[in-house]
Structures are given as structure tokens and as C-alpha cells.
Design a protein around this motif. Structure first.
Motif, PDB file in Angstrom:
ATOM      1  N   LYS A 287     -13.025 -26.390 -10.366  1.00 22.61           N
ATOM      2  CA  LYS A 287     -14.416 -26.578  -9.939  1.00 22.61           C
ATOM      3  C   LYS A 287     -14.539 -27.045  -8.493  1.00 22.61           C
ATOM      4  O   LYS A 287     -15.653 -27.208  -7.997  1.00 22.61           O
ATOM      5  N   THR A 321     -17.221 -22.528 -11.987  1.00 22.42           N
ATOM      6  CA  THR A 321     -18.692 -22.464 -12.068  1.00 22.42           C
ATOM      7  C   THR A 321     -19.170 -21.024 -11.932  1.00 22.42           C
ATOM      8  O   THR A 321     -20.147 -20.618 -12.578  1.00 22.42           O
ATOM      9  N   ARG A 349     -19.842 -29.569 -15.004  1.00 19.24           N
ATOM     10  CA  ARG A 349     -19.931 -28.333 -14.227  1.00 19.24           C
ATOM     11  C   ARG A 349     -18.630 -27.527 -14.317  1.00 19.24           C
ATOM     12  O   ARG A 349     -17.561 -28.038 -14.064  1.00 19.24           O
ATOM     13  N   GLY A 350     -18.772 -26.259 -14.670  1.00 17.53           N
ATOM     14  CA  GLY A 350     -17.627 -25.361 -14.699  1.00 17.53           C
ATOM     15  C   GLY A 350     -16.777 -25.419 -15.948  1.00 17.53           C
ATOM     16  O   GLY A 350     -15.809 -24.653 -16.070  1.00 17.53           O
TER      17      GLY A 350
END
Length: 520
Positions: A287, A321, A349-350
Motif C-alpha cells: 500500500k 489499493t 486501505r488496500g
């Protein structure tokens, strides 16, 4: 200025003196107010390097350890936050007996005392101190003032000031310009420091004419002006400095004897690195891939292991992401790769992008190595798609998951502060015989460094094993899952630790050696 190569230069110089037989250590000074690098976003600061004793430090400590082949301590990274925190604590305890506590002498004394303490701890003949930031920045002034005072305290014959400055090459004329260097030296002089050596950082070698000009304007002898131009591989820098005579000059300035030494082992490593017999493509899935220094130690561990096998690694950076948001075609991205590393990195996130990548690598029998969070997500993917636990997850990402196959460490339940509170540093791991991981290390007890708050939930271990996952390593304290592998695949290994932190050019990490070997 930051990013100019002070860390590599410092590590290389220290390495040359170590090769001479002198005991050396290195201290990195970071003038920010954070107590350490632990709470900083990798995009702000690059990777967080973890020491054996649990320090979350600047990435330059990784360079120091790799070049010197030694383990350093969290004490080798000094920050403004540490210095001010220590002085304020002493003030609260009444150590200063009613004095008005000031930058000079109290802050500068604390800086000097900590530097001297580290030197004593390592019994070092020579202590290198890298002061981060840019000359003239307000936050670095107390450290530069402390550096100035050191030559008074210890005697000028025991202190050498080395200034590393940028010499830009004008693209329209092809001319190297020394004015920025001259101005930075003037700024140093203004605060009372006259450099003993000048290291000119440039894209091309600095010729004798430029060295003469620098010498004239900085009052540094010509043989104290060192060309530190760009090289293809950072591990070439010690050889470049030796050719420039930097080693001889610095020991002469310190009144030490120059001792002949060999760099044969280092040159052999470079020869293997520069003359690969084949190449492999490795997908780096994470990420923070827009800043490759976020995964610096992993990159270097791959280089060390690849050189051992005369392999040229081509790193294909894939932002997890982008997978998650369908901005890229994952099948196309993974086409033609020889293996993939699921990189560490906390937060939501991701995550689903990484899990999709793990699934594709596993189903296509492409070698996979999961590091820390990468291992945890490998277990999440396995639980969902092999065991059949739909919605399985880590409680870090989904506290309401019906199948919490990854959960918070018990000792983390009541933690209030984020900084310095993870499971940090070196821990003993007991490996299970007749496993791939045991074959990597060829010993039962190993030590690797850690940085995590979550672990594989012990309640699900039996279910995972029943479906073909092998737990190949447990911690000696708490019996935590440290290594996993899936033997239905050619190479599917996860580690809760960060073995890259202990990888060295001449002694690569066993985990990365095994991963690279699986690619060809």
C-alpha cells in the motif's frame, strides 16, 4: 539536505575503518520532535527500521547494520523528542537544582552526554555521528552547536567534521556548480564549525579542477575533498571512498594509524551482483509502493539473496489499493512474474487488494512470501477460500467478523499509547522439524525481529491445519504463530517477523534465500 546520501556515506566510511580493525559505531540524529519513527507514515519518512532491542528507528540504521555487519541499539538513533524528553524529566526531578533550564547548556549537554554514553557502550575507537536535515534549519541548530562544543570538550585532534553537500550539474551547460556547497559551508562557519573534509555529492565524478575550487573556497586541503558521485549500486560506495583516499585522510586527522586491509569479500559480493546468470520478476504488492523506501530493507534483502544465486531481480511494484479499486487488471500485472511478496503495512486501505493478489498467486502456484501483515492476510485468504470461512478477517480491519482468524495480542488489550507499544524487537522462535522453514534455517531456535499488534488467532489453528496449512514456527513466549506454509504449493510461506532487518550483503536472510531459490 535530506536524501543526498549521508547515511550511505557514513556507513561506508565506518565500514572502511572497521575493516582496518578499529571498533566503530554510528549514531543517527534526527532533528524532529517525534520520540522515534514508530508513529510516522512511511510516505513521510520511509520505512521504520526495528532494532534487536525494540527500537523503531530511522531507516539509516538499516544501512549502518548492513554495511558494518553488526547489530545496533535504539540508543543509536537520537531525536529531538528523546533529548527534550530526557531534559524535561530531569527538570521535573529537580536534577538542575533551581536553574533556569535552557537550550545551552542543558540541551546541548544532554546531546553530548548521550553521544559519549553510546561510545562507551560500544567501546568504540571511532564514533560516527550523522546529523540529519539541512545546515541552517532551526531544528538542527542545537545538535550542530553540540557538535561544535565536542571539539572543545574532547580536543580538536579527537573530532573530525565532515560536510556532505550537493554539487548540481547544470543540464544546459554540463557544468558542475559549487556555489550551493560554498554557501552551506559559510552557514556552517557562521555557527562555528569549519569542515575538515568535504564530500561533494554529484551525478558525475568531481575532477581535480572542481576539487581545487572547493578547497580554495572552503579552506579544506585538496586531499580532504572527496568525490562521492552517483553509482549504480550503493554497495560500491566503500570502494569509491577507498579509491578517493577518504579512509587515509580521516585516520590521519584523528591521529590513528592507517592499517592495510582487504575488501575482497565485498568485491566478490559486488561481482556476483553485477554479473547475474539469469533474471526473475518479483511482484511487490503493498500500500506504500509509490515510495519504494517504505520497503527498503525488503528491497535490500532481495538484493543480498539474489547476488548469492547470481540472479538479477526485477521488482514489479503493484499498489494494492489499485487492485481493490479495479484501476488495474491484476491478471495482466501478474502475467510473467516468477513470484510475489505481500508487503507489510497496517490499516484498512488496500487490504482486499492484497487478499485478491494472494488468491491469484496461490491458485496459480506462484511462489508467495507474506511478511508480517502479509502473512496475516495470507491466513485470511486461506480461511476464506480454502477452509470456507466466509467473511473471515482480522479484527484490526473488521471487529465484527464472524471468523476472527487474526486477532489482537492479549497484552495489547489495554494499550493507550500508539508509540513504542507494539510487540517490538527480537524474539526467539521454535521451528518445527520437517518443514520448509526449518530447512531454511537448519536449526530449531532462531531469533527474528518483530513489529506487530495482531497475531493468528490460536482458536483457529486446528481448523487451518485440518485444511492443509502448516504452522512451521511458534514463539517461545506465548506459543504464538510465527511461520506458516502451504505445502500444496511450490512456495507459500508467511512470517510474522521481519527477517529482512537482519539480512546482510555477505550473510543473506535464510527466508529470502529460500524465496529467491524457489523462483528459478
Amino acid at each position: 539536505m535530506s536524501g543526498i546520501g549521508k547515511g550511505i556515506t557514513t556507513a561506508s566510511l565506518a565500514m572502511l575503518l572497521k575493516k582496518m580493525g578499529y571498533t566503530v559505531t554510528i549514531v543517527k540524529i534526527d532533528p524532529y520532535l517525534n520520540k522515534d519513527a514508530g508513529t510516522m507514515n512511511p510516505y513521510m519518512h520511509g520505512e521504520v527500521f526495528v532494532t534487536d532491542d525494540g527500537g523503531e528507528t530511522d531507516l539509516d540504521l538499516g544501512h549502518y547494520e548492513r554495511f558494518l555487519g553488526i547489530n545496533l541499539s535504539k540508543e543509536n538513533n537520537i531525536t529531538t523528542g528523546k533529548i527534550y524528553g530526557s531534559v524535561i524529566e530531569k527538570e521535573r526531578k529537580g536534577v538542575f537544582l533551581g536553574q533556569t533550564v535552557q537550550i545551552i547548556p542543558h540541551i546541548t549537554n544532554e546531546i553530548k552526554d548521550q553521544l559519549k554514553d553510546i561510545s562507551k557502550k560500544y567501546s568504540s575507537d571511532v564514533t560516527f555521528v550523522e546529523i540529519g536535515g539541512t545546515v541552517g534549519d532551526i531544528e538542527s541548530l542545537p545538535f550542530l552547536e553540540a557538535a561544535r562544543q565536542m571539539s572543545i570538550d574532547l580536543g580538536k585532534e579527537n573530532v573530525v567534521y565532515i560536510h556532505i553537500a550537493y554539487i548540481p550539474l547544470l543540464p544546459n551547460t554540463g557544468e558542475l556548480k559549487t556555489k550551493p556547497l560554498q554557501h552551506s559551508v559559510n552557514e556552517l562557519r557562521r555557527i562555528g564549525i569549519q569542515p575538515d573534509m568535504i564530500f561533494g555529492r554529484s551525478t558525475v565524478p568531481i575532477n581535480e579542477e572542481i576539487k581545487s575550487k572547493i578547497s580554495l573556497f572552503t579552506n579544506v586541503p585538496m586531499n580532504g575533498v572527496i568525490s562521492t558521485h552517483d553509482v549504480d549500486i550503493i554497495y560500491e560506495v566503500p570502494i569509491m571512498l577507498k579509491k578517493e583516499g577518504a579512509d587515509k585522510y580521516i585516520v590521519q586527522k584523528l591521529g590513528l594509524n592507517y592499517r592495510e586491509y582487504s575488501l575482497d569479500d565485498w568485491e566478490d559480493f559486488l561481482e556476483r551482483l553485477k554479473n547475474p546468470s539469469k533474471s526473475v520478476k518479483i511482484a511487490m504488492i503493498g500500500k506504500y509502493t509509490k515510495l519504494h523506501d517504505s520497503y527498503l530493507s525488503i528491497k535490500e534483502a532481495i538484493i543480498h539473496a539474489s547476488a548469492f544465486y547470481r540472479i538479477k531481480p526485477e521488482l514489479i511494484w503493484i499498489e494494492s489499493t489499485d487492485i481493490e479499486e479495479d484501476k488495474i487488471n491484476l491478471e495482466e500485472e501478474l502475467n510473467g512474474i516468477n513470484g510475489g511478496i505481500i508487503l507489510p503495512g497496517f490499516g484498512k486501505r488496500g487490504v482486499e487488494g492484497k487478499i485478491r493478489a494472494i488468491k491469484m498467486l496461490r491458485e496459480n502456484n506462484i511462489p508467495l512470501l507474506g511478511i508480517c501483515f502479509g502473512m496475516q492476510l495470507s491466513v485470511v485468504e486461506f480461511a476464506r477460500n480454502v477452509v470456507g470461512l466466509e467473511g473471515a478477517h482480522s479484527t484490526e480491519i473488521n471487529p465484527q467478523t464472524p471468523y476472527p482468524v487474526v486477532s489482537l495480542l492479549e497484552e495489547q488489550m489495554n494499550v493507550k499509547y500508539l508509540g513504542g507499544t507494539m510487540r517490538l524487537g527480537s524474539y526467539a522462535i521454535k521451528l518445527v522439524k520437517n518443514t520448509k522453514v526449518y530447512d531454511m534455517y537448519k536449526q530449531e531456535i532462531v531469533y527474528e525481529r518483530h513489529r506487530h499488534r495482531y497475531e493468528i488467532n490460536p482458536k483457529y489453528i486446528d481448523k487451518l491445519i485440518e485444511n492443509g496449512l502448516t504452522i512451521s514456527g511458534y514463539s517461545l513466549e506465548g506459543n504464538r504463530v510465527e511461520f506458516i506454509e502451504y505445502n500444496s504449493n511450490r512456495f507459500f510461506v508467511g512470517t510474522q517477523s521481519h527477517p529482512e532487518y537482519k539480512s546482510r550483503p555477505l550473510t543473506p536472510s535464510p527466508v529470502y534465500l529460500s524465496f529467491i531459490k524457489s523462483l528459478f
